[in-house]
Design an enzyme around this catalytic site. Structure first.
Site, PDB file in Angstrom:
ATOM      1  N   SER A  67       0.796  -1.229   0.000  1.00 30.87           N
ATOM      2  CA  SER A  67       0.000   0.000   0.000  1.00 30.87           C
ATOM      3  C   SER A  67       0.828   1.278   0.000  1.00 30.87           C
ATOM      4  CB  SER A  67      -0.957   0.015   1.196  1.00 30.87           C
ATOM      5  OG  SER A  67      -2.061  -0.823   0.956  1.00 30.87           O
ATOM      6  N   LYS A  84      -0.078   3.813  -2.593  1.00 28.63           N
ATOM      7  CA  LYS A  84      -1.083   4.884  -2.508  1.00 28.63           C
ATOM      8  C   LYS A  84      -0.463   6.281  -2.473  1.00 28.63           C
ATOM      9  CE  LYS A  84      -4.710   2.067  -0.321  1.00 28.63           C
ATOM     10  NZ  LYS A  84      -3.998   0.794  -0.021  1.00 28.63           N
ATOM     11  N   SER A 111      -5.362   3.606   4.763  1.00 29.68           N
ATOM     12  CA  SER A 111      -5.062   2.659   3.686  1.00 29.68           C
ATOM     13  C   SER A 111      -6.328   1.988   3.149  1.00 29.68           C
ATOM     14  CB  SER A 111      -4.056   1.599   4.149  1.00 29.68           C
ATOM     15  OG  SER A 111      -3.267   1.152   3.067  1.00 29.68           O
ATOM     16  N   LYS A 144       3.085   6.604   5.151  1.00 32.93           N
ATOM     17  CA  LYS A 144       2.311   5.565   4.475  1.00 32.93           C
ATOM     18  C   LYS A 144       2.865   4.206   4.833  1.00 32.93           C
ATOM     19  CE  LYS A 144      -1.086   4.074   2.379  1.00 32.93           C
ATOM     20  NZ  LYS A 144      -1.100   3.113   3.504  1.00 32.93           N
TER      21      LYS A 144
END
Length: 297
Positions: free
Chosen positions: A54, A57, A111, A218
């Site tokens: 993820s 992203k 997320s 992140k």
């Protein structure tokens, strides 16, 4: 003394302050850089191409903002046009609507995969054009070893290197919205048609600690990618970018971030648990079998 000479002296002193010995890290692949110059001060298999989960992203957010579409626009959560991955669970109802900026926030801080997917569906030209834009942006940033196939990171075919992700972190850090949304601690998302609310929390525990001053964050996880973290936080007055890929346990990236911080402040090398060392040996053996031996540390 000229301004250029002063700058060079200051930067020379700053670089000289970086300890020569490298810290022990649980992450199999890593890169660390000061945000003000972007040069790596620590690299561990930093050019190895690996799944990034993820962390993807961050690129999704960059493409969304560069498209210039209205952040206040209400977007519908369309039914998926592609089969969802087994770990694509969501609490969001198909057919409901949310503002673009709120989708972007929950995609980054919590997320939320359905939010990232939906942002791509509403991109000019649709989902395929969005993925193409992700790869075009990677090339523009000089992320030559990166490839994206979806906006969520649920595919292990989204691949990059720790060094490339430093470049991505530097690019997204230029956007106040990404910094704010990715470091939001808690958020109540509001939906319509039907009207309902859902609570979301940040997936990085360090965001909740004022002492860290996290300015960008992140996380990511897939079986193939291990635990991942991209983070920018302040250390002794300077913003430091940490890229930590393929860690063994859920707390390993946080532990590595702490070891990096202490290393920069005191030169301490830290210690890594035996289970994490065993995991690293196993993963390095797998990479070697695939033709990618670990670089000398």
């Amino acid at each position: 003394m000229t301004l250029l000479v002063s700058f060079c002296l200051v930067m020379g002193l700053a670089r000289a302050s970086v300890p020569e010995s490298k810290p022990n890290l649980a992450s199999v692949n890593a890169a660390v850089a000061y945000a003000d110059d972007g040069e790596l001060i620590l690299a561990k298999n930093a050019d190895r191409v690996v799944p990034i989960a993820s962390v993807t992203k961050l690129m999704t957010a960059l493409v969304v903002l560069e498209a210039g579409q209205p952040l206040g626009e209400w977007l519908e959560f369309y039914p998926r046009h592609l089969p969802a991955a087994a770990n694509a669970y969501t609490r969001i109802r198909e057919g409901s609507e949310m503002r673009r900026r709120d989708m972007l926030r929950i995609a980054l801080m919590s997320s939320e995969n359905f939010a990232a997917y939906t942002l791509a569906r509403h991109y000019p030209g649709g989902y395929e054009a969005f993925v193409a834009a992700m790869n075009a942006k990677a090339r523009a940033l000089g992320m030559d070893d990166s490839r994206f196939v979806d906006p969520t990171g649920l595919s292990s075919d989204n691949r990059s290197t720790a060094a490339d992700l430093v470049k991505l972190a530097l690019a997204v850090a230029e956007y106040p919205q990404i910094r704010e949304y990715s470091t939001t601690r808690y958020y109540t998302g509001r939906f319509r048609q039907p009207r309902y609310s859902l609570a979301f929390g940040n997936t990085n525990v360090l965001v909740h600690r004022d002492s860290w001053g996290v300015a960008l964050s992140k996380t990511g996880y897939l079986d193939e990618a291990g635990r991942c973290l991209v983070m920018m936080a302040e250390v002794d007055g300077r913003q430091v970018i940490n890229v930590l890929l393929d860690s063994f346990g859920s707390r390993s990236p946080v532990g590595d971030a702490g070891r990096i911080k202490r290393w920069l402040q005191t030169g301490a090398l830290g210690r890594v648990a035996g289970a994490a060392r065993a995991y690293e040996r196993r993963k390095n053996a797998q990479y070697a079998a695939a033709g990618d031996a670990p670089a000398a540390q």
